[in-house]
Structure formats: C-alpha cells, structure tokens
Design a protein around this motif. Structure first.
Motif, PDB file in Angstrom:
ATOM      1  N   HIS A 128      86.511  74.020  24.446  1.00  0.00           N
ATOM      2  CA  HIS A 128      86.369  72.583  24.719  1.00  0.00           C
ATOM      3  C   HIS A 128      84.905  72.160  24.757  1.00  0.00           C
ATOM      4  N   LEU A 129      84.006  73.111  24.988  1.00  0.00           N
ATOM      5  CA  LEU A 129      82.590  72.769  25.088  1.00  0.00           C
ATOM      6  C   LEU A 129      81.933  72.572  23.727  1.00  0.00           C
ATOM      7  N   PRO A 131      83.093  71.147  19.877  1.00  0.00           N
ATOM      8  CA  PRO A 131      84.086  70.685  18.900  1.00  0.00           C
ATOM      9  C   PRO A 131      83.987  71.471  17.597  1.00  0.00           C
ATOM     10  N   THR A 134      81.113  71.519  14.165  1.00  0.00           N
ATOM     11  CA  THR A 134      79.823  70.975  14.590  1.00  0.00           C
ATOM     12  C   THR A 134      78.696  71.588  13.769  1.00  0.00           C
ATOM     13  N   LEU A 142      75.312  69.663  21.928  1.00  0.00           N
ATOM     14  CA  LEU A 142      76.699  69.325  22.262  1.00  0.00           C
ATOM     15  C   LEU A 142      77.228  70.175  23.404  1.00  0.00           C
ATOM     16  N   ILE A 143      76.813  71.441  23.463  1.00  0.00           N
ATOM     17  CA  ILE A 143      77.255  72.287  24.576  1.00  0.00           C
ATOM     18  C   ILE A 143      76.740  71.735  25.901  1.00  0.00           C
ATOM     19  N   GLU A 146      78.733  68.432  26.663  1.00  0.00           N
ATOM     20  CA  GLU A 146      80.105  68.696  27.092  1.00  0.00           C
ATOM     21  C   GLU A 146      80.141  69.346  28.471  1.00  0.00           C
ATOM     22  N   THR A 147      79.148  70.179  28.774  1.00  0.00           N
ATOM     23  CA  THR A 147      79.086  70.786  30.107  1.00  0.00           C
ATOM     24  C   THR A 147      78.829  69.726  31.169  1.00  0.00           C
ATOM     25  N   SER A 149      79.573  66.520  30.914  1.00  0.00           N
ATOM     26  CA  SER A 149      80.788  65.702  31.035  1.00  0.00           C
ATOM     27  C   SER A 149      81.871  66.405  31.829  1.00  0.00           C
ATOM     28  N   LEU A 150      81.902  67.757  31.732  1.00  0.00           N
ATOM     29  CA  LEU A 150      82.871  68.514  32.530  1.00  0.00           C
ATOM     30  C   LEU A 150      82.495  68.493  34.004  1.00  0.00           C
TER      31      LEU A 150
END
Length: 227
Positions: A128-129, A131, A134, A142-143, A146-147, A149-150
C-alpha cells in the motif's frame, strides 16, 4: 464578567475533583442491561435490533477474520453515540469535544489494525505504501507521502470528531446568547432566532449521530484493508 465561550469545553471539576471519569462512565450506567427473563422489554428489544442491524451493515464488506471486532466496534459506536447525545443536554459536559479523549479512542484501534495487517499479510500491507507502476525516481517520495498519510489517519479521526462537535456547540451558544440579549428589545427577531436555534439543535442531534457512525465506519475500513 462574561465567561469565555470556550469554558464549556474545559474539563469539569467539583471541589478540586476531576469529573471526566464520571462523564465517561455515565453512558454505561444509563444503558439498559439484559435480564434473565425469556422476553425482554421494548427498550432492550429495540437496543438489540439496532445493534444487530448496525453490526450486519458494518461488517458486510469485511472478511470473516475481521468479524472478531464486532463487539469492540459496536460497543464503541454505542459509547460515542451516548456521549455525543448526552452532551447536548443543558448543564452537561461532552468528553468527545476533547481531542485527547478522541485520540485515545482512535490511536490504539488504528494501531491494532496496522499490526494485524503486518502480522497476517505483511507483503500486501507494505504494498500500500507504493502504487504499482510508479516511476523509479518517484519511489522514495511516494513512500514518504504514503507513510505520512498512513500515520495521519488517527489524527484525522480525532480532529474530525472534535471539530464537528465543538463547532456545533459554539454555534448553539452564540445564537442562544444573542437570543437572550435581544429578548426584551426585539421580539420579532427573537422569534426568528428561536426558530433558527431549534433547527440548529435538531441538526446538532443529527451531527452527533453521524459523527459517531463515521468514526466507527472509518475504523472498519482501516480494518478491512488489513484482514
């Protein structure tokens, strides 16, 4: 000297004793408890019907291993709903207007869903971290995004519940204060303001119900991603 509008959100004390624990325990005292009789009364029957309907609706898209959370999430829904509605009564305190209380609900449950995902399906949880598809240069960025946002999910849960209830209580107090000031000078305006206050109170009841449901619904979505 006029007190601040935000004094209603300060933790209550009586003779130096904090009443936060009493405010948190009061809903459980008021809720009806099952009896040993063969037939329950109407209130218990209605409560059981509501819990059954809510649990079926909430866990319909969740896999079978996640159904172990039914008791926790249903109890949390009833608890938040009772706190929100009891806080609308006069001379009462709403614990869910405190960000610390809401984060105390959100962070442990969110962390539990993340740990369950890491234990049962670590590859999918880590996927999920990042897509699929990419570009190579965007992978580190992005990692990190996404981290973040988590990690911000429990904060968003607590802030959403706190902000909605606080805003509604402030609007009710502002309009009721204006109603009290204009009572003797402008009766026509008082009637219109009173109607507005009544509609706002009904809206606040709806907000109290919806926010409790949204809080538990988002937790169930986080659980769905990890089971």
């Amino acid at each position: 000297m006029m007190a601040s509008f935000f004094d209603q959100f300060s933790s209550p004390f009586f003779m130096g004793i904090p009443l936060m624990a009493l405010a948190l325990l009061l809903p459980w005292v008021l809720l009806p408890t099952p009896t040993s009789r063969w037939l329950n009364n109407r209130l218990l029957t209605l409560q059981g019907w509501f819990l059954g309907m809510f649990t079926r609706q909430l866990f319909l898209p969740i896999n079978h291993p996640g159904h172990k959370w039914a008791l926790i999430l249903a109890s949390l829904m009833i608890f938040l709903l009772s706190l929100n509605l009891l806080g609308l009564l006069p001379y009462t305190f709403t614990p869910t207007t405190q960000l610390s209380i809401n984060l105390g609900f959100a962070v442990p449950l969110w962390l539990a869903t993340v740990l369950i995902g890491m234990r049962n399906q670590p590859n999918l949880s880590l996927a999920h971290l990042l897509p699929e598809g990419t570009p190579l240069l965007l992978i580190p960025i992005l990692i990190v995004i996404e981290t973040i946002s988590l990690m911000i999910r429990p904060l968003a849960l607590g802030v959403r519940l706190t902000a909605n209830l606080t805003a509604g209580h402030l609007l009710i107090q502002l309009i009721s204060t204006g109603l009290f000031v204009l009572f003797s000078s402008q009766p026509t305006v008082v009637l219109l303001t009173g109607a507005l206050l009544l509609m706002l109170s009904l809206l606040e009841v709806a907000v109290a119900i919806i926010q409790a449901y949204v809080f538990v619904l988002l937790l169930s979505l986080y659980l769905q991603e990890n089971v």
